[in-house]
Write a protein that holds these residues in place. Sequence first.
Motif, PDB file in Angstrom:
ATOM      1  N   PHE A   1      -1.173   2.969  20.581  1.00 38.94           N
ATOM      2  CA  PHE A   1      -0.380   4.125  20.155  1.00 38.94           C
ATOM      3  C   PHE A   1       0.489   3.764  18.953  1.00 38.94           C
ATOM      4  CE2 PHE A   1       3.539   6.670  20.340  1.00 38.94           C
ATOM      5  CZ  PHE A   1       2.997   7.944  20.247  1.00 38.94           C
ATOM      6  N   GLY A   2       1.099   2.580  18.991  1.00 40.83           N
ATOM      7  CA  GLY A   2       1.898   2.143  17.854  1.00 40.83           C
ATOM      8  C   GLY A   2       1.061   2.002  16.597  1.00 40.83           C
ATOM      9  N   ALA A   3      -0.168   1.506  16.738  1.00 41.62           N
ATOM     10  CA  ALA A   3      -1.053   1.384  15.579  1.00 41.62           C
ATOM     11  C   ALA A   3      -1.369   2.751  14.986  1.00 41.62           C
ATOM     12  CB  ALA A   3      -2.346   0.671  15.986  1.00 41.62           C
ATOM     13  N   ALA A   4      -1.607   3.748  15.848  1.00 47.01           N
ATOM     14  CA  ALA A   4      -1.907   5.094  15.360  1.00 47.01           C
ATOM     15  C   ALA A   4      -0.726   5.684  14.598  1.00 47.01           C
ATOM     16  CB  ALA A   4      -2.289   6.002  16.527  1.00 47.01           C
ATOM     17  N   VAL A   5       0.494   5.442  15.096  1.00 45.03           N
ATOM     18  CA  VAL A   5       1.684   5.946  14.408  1.00 45.03           C
ATOM     19  C   VAL A   5       1.839   5.278  13.050  1.00 45.03           C
ATOM     20  CG1 VAL A   5       4.204   6.061  14.501  1.00 45.03           C
ATOM     21  CG2 VAL A   5       2.859   6.551  16.554  1.00 45.03           C
ATOM     22  N   VAL A   6       1.596   3.973  12.986  1.00 46.12           N
ATOM     23  CA  VAL A   6       1.690   3.245  11.715  1.00 46.12           C
ATOM     24  C   VAL A   6       0.664   3.776  10.722  1.00 46.12           C
ATOM     25  CG1 VAL A   6       1.343   0.999  10.625  1.00 46.12           C
ATOM     26  CG2 VAL A   6       2.675   1.167  12.730  1.00 46.12           C
ATOM     27  N   ILE A   7      -0.548   4.015  11.203  1.00 46.32           N
ATOM     28  CA  ILE A   7      -1.599   4.547  10.322  1.00 46.32           C
ATOM     29  C   ILE A   7      -1.201   5.909   9.777  1.00 46.32           C
ATOM     30  CG2 ILE A   7      -3.970   5.423  10.283  1.00 46.32           C
ATOM     31  CD1 ILE A   7      -4.635   3.211  12.340  1.00 46.32           C
ATOM     32  N   GLN A   8      -0.695   6.785  10.646  1.00 48.09           N
ATOM     33  CA  GLN A   8      -0.318   8.129  10.211  1.00 48.09           C
ATOM     34  C   GLN A   8       0.808   8.089   9.184  1.00 48.09           C
ATOM     35  OE1 GLN A   8       2.407  10.402  10.978  1.00 48.09           O
ATOM     36  NE2 GLN A   8       1.340  12.229  10.252  1.00 48.09           N
ATOM     37  N   LEU A   9       1.788   7.228   9.394  1.00 49.13           N
ATOM     38  CA  LEU A   9       2.891   7.106   8.444  1.00 49.13           C
ATOM     39  C   LEU A   9       2.424   6.479   7.136  1.00 49.13           C
ATOM     40  CD1 LEU A   9       5.775   5.937  10.818  1.00 49.13           C
ATOM     41  CD2 LEU A   9       5.458   8.195   9.798  1.00 49.13           C
ATOM     42  N   THR A  10       1.489   5.554   7.216  1.00 46.93           N
ATOM     43  CA  THR A  10       0.937   4.952   6.001  1.00 46.93           C
ATOM     44  C   THR A  10       0.208   5.993   5.164  1.00 46.93           C
ATOM     45  OG1 THR A  10       0.704   2.821   7.130  1.00 46.93           O
ATOM     46  CG2 THR A  10      -0.590   3.152   5.123  1.00 46.93           C
ATOM     47  N   LEU A  11      -0.592   6.812   5.818  1.00 46.49           N
ATOM     48  CA  LEU A  11      -1.299   7.874   5.098  1.00 46.49           C
ATOM     49  C   LEU A  11      -0.323   8.852   4.469  1.00 46.49           C
ATOM     50  CD1 LEU A  11      -4.114   8.667   7.705  1.00 46.49           C
ATOM     51  CD2 LEU A  11      -4.304   7.267   5.643  1.00 46.49           C
ATOM     52  N   LEU A  12       0.797   9.062   5.120  1.00 50.90           N
ATOM     53  CA  LEU A  12       1.788  10.016   4.622  1.00 50.90           C
ATOM     54  C   LEU A  12       2.520   9.489   3.391  1.00 50.90           C
ATOM     55  CD1 LEU A  12       3.066  12.794   5.300  1.00 50.90           C
ATOM     56  CD2 LEU A  12       4.760  11.556   6.663  1.00 50.90           C
ATOM     57  N   ASN A  13       2.669   8.171   3.275  1.00 51.34           N
ATOM     58  CA  ASN A  13       3.501   7.609   2.217  1.00 51.34           C
ATOM     59  C   ASN A  13       2.725   6.997   1.058  1.00 51.34           C
ATOM     60  OD1 ASN A  13       6.523   7.658   3.185  1.00 51.34           O
ATOM     61  ND2 ASN A  13       5.325   7.131   4.990  1.00 51.34           N
ATOM     62  N   LEU A  14       1.475   6.628   1.251  1.00 47.60           N
ATOM     63  CA  LEU A  14       0.684   6.044   0.158  1.00 47.60           C
ATOM     64  C   LEU A  14       0.047   7.160  -0.671  1.00 47.60           C
ATOM     65  CD1 LEU A  14      -1.070   2.957   1.788  1.00 47.60           C
ATOM     66  CD2 LEU A  14       0.924   3.001   0.279  1.00 47.60           C
ATOM     67  N   GLU A  15       0.861   7.860  -1.432  1.00 49.11           N
ATOM     68  CA  GLU A  15       0.352   9.004  -2.193  1.00 49.11           C
ATOM     69  C   GLU A  15      -0.686   8.598  -3.229  1.00 49.11           C
ATOM     70  OE1 GLU A  15       3.143  11.782  -3.716  1.00 49.11           O
ATOM     71  OE2 GLU A  15       4.559  11.533  -2.081  1.00 49.11           O
ATOM     72  N   GLY A  16      -0.550   7.406  -3.793  1.00 51.98           N
ATOM     73  CA  GLY A  16      -1.498   6.982  -4.815  1.00 51.98           C
ATOM     74  C   GLY A  16      -2.894   6.718  -4.284  1.00 51.98           C
ATOM     75  N   ILE A  17      -3.021   6.587  -2.963  1.00 46.38           N
ATOM     76  CA  ILE A  17      -4.328   6.319  -2.357  1.00 46.38           C
ATOM     77  C   ILE A  17      -4.790   7.498  -1.503  1.00 46.38           C
ATOM     78  CG2 ILE A  17      -5.614   4.804  -0.804  1.00 46.38           C
ATOM     79  CD1 ILE A  17      -3.765   2.548  -1.610  1.00 46.38           C
ATOM     80  N   THR A  18      -3.886   8.022  -0.702  1.00 48.71           N
ATOM     81  CA  THR A  18      -4.256   9.059   0.270  1.00 48.71           C
ATOM     82  C   THR A  18      -3.838  10.468  -0.126  1.00 48.71           C
ATOM     83  OG1 THR A  18      -2.183   8.825   1.507  1.00 48.71           O
ATOM     84  CG2 THR A  18      -3.988   7.329   2.078  1.00 48.71           C
ATOM     85  N   GLY A  19      -3.086  10.596  -1.219  1.00 46.06           N
ATOM     86  CA  GLY A  19      -2.574  11.912  -1.573  1.00 46.06           C
ATOM     87  C   GLY A  19      -1.313  12.283  -0.837  1.00 46.06           C
ATOM     88  N   GLY A  20      -0.819  11.394   0.046  1.00 49.32           N
ATOM     89  CA  GLY A  20       0.418  11.655   0.769  1.00 49.32           C
ATOM     90  C   GLY A  20       0.357  12.916   1.599  1.00 49.32           C
ATOM     91  N   PRO A  21       1.441  13.682   1.656  1.00 46.13           N
ATOM     92  CA  PRO A  21       1.452  14.894   2.480  1.00 46.13           C
ATOM     93  C   PRO A  21       0.510  15.982   1.972  1.00 46.13           C
ATOM     94  CG  PRO A  21       3.443  14.766   1.152  1.00 46.13           C
ATOM     95  CD  PRO A  21       2.744  13.451   0.990  1.00 46.13           C
TER      96      PRO A  21
END
Length: 332
Positions: free
Chosen positions: A104-124
Amino acid sequence: MIDLLSYGAFFLTMALTYAVICLGLNLQWGQTGLFNVGVAGFVAVGAYVSSILTTPAIDGRLGGFDLPIVIGWLGGGLGAGILCFLLGALTLRLRADYLAIATFGAAVVIQLTLLNLEGITGGPFGIGFIPRPFGGLAENPSLFAIANLGVLILLVLVSYFALQRLTRSPWGRVLRALREDEEAAKALGKDPVTYRLQAFAIGGFIMGLGGAAQAHFIGFIAPDNYMPTLTFQVWTMLIVGGSGNMRGAILGAVLVWAIWALSGSLVASVFPPDQQARAASLQIVLIGVALCLVLLLRPYGILGEAGTVRAPLRRALRRDLNSHSEGQKTDV
């Protein structure tokens, strides 16, 4: 009639993407007993890796590889599988609730990473313009929907038969032995960590593959798509269909998605637009009620493992008892 056909194909395609994800969880939990509550994170990795590999170049975001969709799907599956392998190497020595907390902690870290790495994931803002299979048929909605449904049916069949072959092999029997009695399996020379790590990684690959297929079918992904609600949905699908049964995982995915879609339409018609948050909460309540009913009426799920594993074991035990009884009569 055409609209109804398109909607039916759309509904089944979405349900089958969840069926692929559910098959991956079934290998981890149903066959091996690994309590993974980070499903949403691994699905997200598969979706984002595939999307980045296949989308065209966009200013301000990593992409532009423009690779074929098949390569993207395989890349998404490998990305999730490798992540599961690395996480499993660190956590699979943990048991039950400790493993659940780690995933569960890994999933939360992944979701927050996707939210903040705008240069890779587009962020929000997420990633759009994800190519769809048979995109050239988009002008004909019915044909386009049926073609995509055919792709998902093929993907589910390949995943099903591959996992069915694995679980019925000696390797699969070791997984069930570890799940039922780890000490007995260890006494036979089986290394629990190695087998569990393999099952965890393969299950993660299947989840990533399902996430990639879902992303390409929808055409847009964002971090909000991979909240813990997704994990709850997939677990409900597996429990309703029957944990430990591959066919049950597929059936559960279709049934629960049908309840989710129908309840969404129902609450949307009852609640005004300014109360959609309450409507979403009611959807989860309805899924929970359906899960409770299944657990009361069918504790092992609609197509539980009892029909695929326990019944043959009971027949074998009955034969042994009959043989023993006949031997006693002969001695007398």
